[in-house]
Design an enzyme around this catalytic site. Structure first.
Site, PDB file in Angstrom:
ATOM      1  CD  GLU A  99      -2.954  -1.090   2.314  1.00 58.94           C
ATOM      2  OE1 GLU A  99      -2.833  -0.238   3.219  1.00 58.94           O
ATOM      3  OE2 GLU A  99      -3.933  -1.857   2.239  1.00 58.94           O
ATOM      4  CD  GLU A 145      -3.422  -5.935   3.986  1.00 60.28           C
ATOM      5  OE1 GLU A 145      -4.213  -5.114   4.500  1.00 60.28           O
ATOM      6  OE2 GLU A 145      -2.190  -5.763   3.961  1.00 60.28           O
TER       7      GLU A 145
HETATM    8  C1  BGP Z   1      -4.180  -2.100   5.650  1.00 61.97           C
HETATM    9  C2  BGP Z   1      -2.759  -2.403   6.056  1.00 61.97           C
HETATM   10  C3  BGP Z   1      -2.615  -3.323   7.198  1.00 61.97           C
HETATM   11  C4  BGP Z   1      -3.727  -3.329   8.219  1.00 61.97           C
HETATM   12  C5  BGP Z   1      -5.108  -3.120   7.611  1.00 61.97           C
HETATM   13  C6  BGP Z   1      -6.220  -2.845   8.586  1.00 61.97           C
HETATM   14  O1  BGP Z   1      -4.243  -0.826   5.117  1.00 61.97           O
HETATM   15  O2  BGP Z   1      -2.025  -2.955   4.987  1.00 61.97           O
HETATM   16  O3  BGP Z   1      -1.342  -3.118   7.745  1.00 61.97           O
HETATM   17  O4  BGP Z   1      -3.421  -2.610   9.308  1.00 61.97           O
HETATM   18  O5  BGP Z   1      -5.108  -2.083   6.670  1.00 61.97           O
HETATM   19  O6  BGP Z   1      -6.292  -1.488   8.908  1.00 61.97           O
HETATM   20  P1  BGP Z   1      -6.153  -0.947  10.385  1.00 61.97           P
HETATM   21  O7  BGP Z   1      -5.054  -1.711  11.009  1.00 61.97           O
HETATM   22  O8  BGP Z   1      -5.843   0.494  10.259  1.00 61.97           O
HETATM   23  O9  BGP Z   1      -7.484  -1.168  11.031  1.00 61.97           O
END
Ligand code: BGP
Length: 462
Positions: free
Chosen positions: A165, A366
Site C-alpha cells: 500500500e 488483504e
Molecule cells: C491495511 C494495512 C494493514 C492493516 C489493515 C487494517 O491498510 O495494509 O497493515 O493494518 O489495513 O487497517 P487498520 O489496522 O488500520 O485497522
C-alpha cells in the site's frame, strides 16, 4: 457451490511490525519511534513492543495455521530487523537467523511464504538523515536491502512483493497525518509517490538481475484499491470520481503494470506546479521493470462527489481539490472502523484488472473486518462467535468468484489477518483475526471464522 480455481492461494496476511514484537531489534522504524515520542496517540497507549509475539511463537502459529488449512502466509521482512548498517547493507545475524527460521517453518508446514519488503516500516534513521521516501538516496538504500533479502532467502522464497500500500504511505505521512511524520505537504506527497513507484521498478530490476530470479521466483507489489464511485451521474460528480480513480488507484497501478503514469494525472500535477522530479533514465527503469503479478488489498470503496468549494489560496496541494468524500445515505458500515462495506467492489476490481490491466495475475492480498470488543461475542465455551466476519468474507468471496468466472486472473485470497495483530494508531482496538490473541497472555484461540474458512479451503469453495 462456488468453486475456486485449482492451486488457489488460501491464507492470510500480516506484517513484521504488526506481528513480531520489537524483540532483539536494534533499529527503530517510523512507528517504533513515533510511539516513543507520542504514546498518547496510540489506542490505550499500546505500542508495537510486543505486538502478537510472533517473534517467539511463529513455530506454533504456523502449525496452527496449517491445521486450519492455510497454504500460504504473507508477512514482511523488517528492514530494521534484518539490517545493522543501512548504508552498507550489513546484515544483523539475529535478524537473519529469525527470518531463516520463519521461512523454514513455513515450508515445513506446507505453507508458501510470501514476502513483502516494505510495510510502513521505514527506518527512522533514514527519515532523519535523508527525509525518508522524499529522497532518492533512500530508494537506492532500499534496493540494497532488497538485494540482501533476495540473496539470503531467494532459494526458498518464490513470491516477493516490494511494497504494501504505497498510497497509504503517501496519504498517511504527507496528507492526512496518520503516519509519522504526519505533515501536510502536497508537493512532498507527490514526490514520495513517484519515489515509491521508482523503488518498485528498481527492486524488480535488481531481482531479475540477481541469482534468485533464476529460481522460478516472481515479483510484484501490493496496492490498496479503493474504487471510486460517483455520488450521481452528473458530469461534475463523474469528473470528481475520475480524478479520485486516477490519483488513488491508477497512479501506482499504471506505473506497476504499464510502466508509466496516467497522462491526465501528470498533466494536472504539472498544471498545479507539483509534478515530481524525474529523470528520463528513471522513467526508462519504470517502463522496463513492471510487475509479474499483483496483490490487491480491498477493504472499502471511495464514494465521491464534486468538491463543494475550490480553494483560491491553499498552503498545500491536495488531491481533494478535485473531489469531496460523499457520505452516501443508507450505506452499510463497519462502525468500529468507520469503513463502508461494499463487497460488489471486488467484482469491479476483478473486471478492471481484466480489461484495463491486461488481465495480469493477481490475488486479493488483504480483505477483512476489524471489530472492537469481540469479547461481546463469546459463547459459553469462550469461543468468539464472529458470524459477522464469516458473512463479510462470504460476501467478498462471492463477488471475487463472479469476477473469476468472468475471466479475471485471480489466483488467491488472503484474509487480513490470520491472528489478531497490532494495528498502527488503533493498536488492538479493532480485531481482524481468524484467531484471537489475548494481548495479556499471548494465548491464541481460534474464532468461529477460522474453522469456517478451514472448511472453505478444504472444499476449495463454499
Ligand atoms: C491495511 C494495512 C494493514 C492493516 C489493515 C487494517 O491498510 O495494509 O497493515 O493494518 O489495513 O487497517 P487498520 O489496522 O488500520 O485497522
Amino acid at each position: 457451490m462456488l468453486q475456486f480455481p485449482e492451486q488457489f492461494w488460501w491464507g492470510g496476511a500480516t506484517s513484521g511490525p504488526q506481528s513480531e514484537g520489537r524483540f532483539q531489534k536494534t533499529h527503530r522504524n517510523l512507528f517504533d519511534y513515533w510511539y516513543e515520542q507520542e504514546p498518547e496517540l496510540f489506542y490505550d497507549y499500546v505500542g508495537p513492543d510486543t505486538a502478537s509475539d510472533v517473534y517467539h511463537q511463529f513455530e506454533a502459529d504456523l502449525a496452527l495455521l496449517a491445521s486450519l488449512g492455510h497454504n500460504s502466509y504473507r508477512t514482511s521482512i523488517q528492514w530494521t530487523r534484518l539490517i545493522d548498517d543501512f548504508e552498507m547493507a550489513l546484515v544483523n545475524p539475529d535478524g537473519l537467523a529469525y527470518y531463516n527460521k520463519l521461512i523454514n517453518a513455513c515450508l515445513a508446514h506446507g505453507i508458501r511464504p510470501i514476502m513483502n519488503l516494505h510495510h510502513f516500516d521505514l527506518p527512522i534513521a533514514l527519515y532523519k538523515k535523508y527525509g525518508g521516501w522524499e529522497s532518492k538516496e533512500v530508494v537506492d538504500l532500499f534496493v540494497a536491502f532488497a538485494k540482501v533479502c533476495f540473496e539470503h532467502f531467494g532459494d526458498r522464497v518464490k513470491d516477493w512483493f516490494v511494497h504494501n500500500e504505497p498510497m497509504i504511505v503517501v496519504e498517511g505521512s504527507y496528507l492526512m497525518q496518520f503516519h509519522y511524520p504526519a505533515i501536510v505537504d502536497g508537493k512532498k506527497a507527490v514526490q514520495v509517490a513517484y519515489n515509491l513507484a521508482l523503488a518498485t521498478a528498481k527492486v524488480i530490476r535488481a531481482y531479475r538481475q540477481g541469482r534468485a530470479a533464476s529460481n522460478n521466483g516472481r515479483i510484484g507489489t501490493i496496492l490498496n484499491l479503493t474504487p471510486a464511485y460517483p455520488a450521481s451521474h452528473s458530469a461534475a460528480d463523474l469528473t470528481a470520481a475520475h480524478f479520485a480513480e486516477l490519483w488513488n488507484n491508477e497512479l501506482f497501478m499504471d506505473a506497476a503494470v504499464h510502466g508509466k503514469f496516467p497522462e491526465e494525472l501528470v498533466a494536472v500535477l504539472k498544471k498545479d506546479g507539483v509534478l515530481w522530479q524525474a529523470t528520463s533514465e528513471e522513467l526508462a527503469i519504470i517502463a522496463n521493470n513492471t510487475v509479474d503479478y499483483l496483490g490487491i488489498n480491498f477493504y472499502h470503496p471511495k464514494r465521491v462527489k464534486a468538491p463543494n468549494v475550490i480553494p483560491v489560496i491553499s498552503p498545500s496541494w491536495s488531491p481533494e481539490w478535485y473531489y469531496d468524500t460523499y457520505l452516501m445515505p443508507g450505506r452499510r458500515m463497519n462502525v468500529d472502523k468507520g469503513w463502508e462495506i461494499y463487497p460488489e467492489a471486488v467484482y469491479d476490481i476483478a473486471i478492471k484488472m481484466r480489461d484495463q490491466y491486461g488481465n495480469i495475475p493477481w490475488f486479493l492480498s488483504e480483505n477483512g473486518v476489524g471489530i472492537s470488543r469481540e469479547d461481546r461475542y463469546r459463547d459459553e465455551r469462550g469461543q468468539i462467535q464472529d458470524d459477522y466476519r464469516i458473512q463479510f468474507l462470504k460476501e467478498h468471496l462471492t463477488y471475487l468468484h463472479k469476477g473469476i468466472q468472468e475471466g479475471s486472473n485471480c489466483f488467491g485470497y488472503h484474509v487480513w489477518t490470520p491472528i489478531d495483530c497490532w494495528s498502527w494508531l488503533n493498536a488492538y482496538k479493532n480485531r481482524y483475526g481468524l484467531v484471537e490473541n489475548n494481548i495479556h497472555t499471548q494465548i491464541r484461540r481460534v474464532k468461529k471464522s477460522g474453522y469456517w474458512l478451514k472448511k472453505v479451503i478444504e472444499a476449495n469453495g463454499f
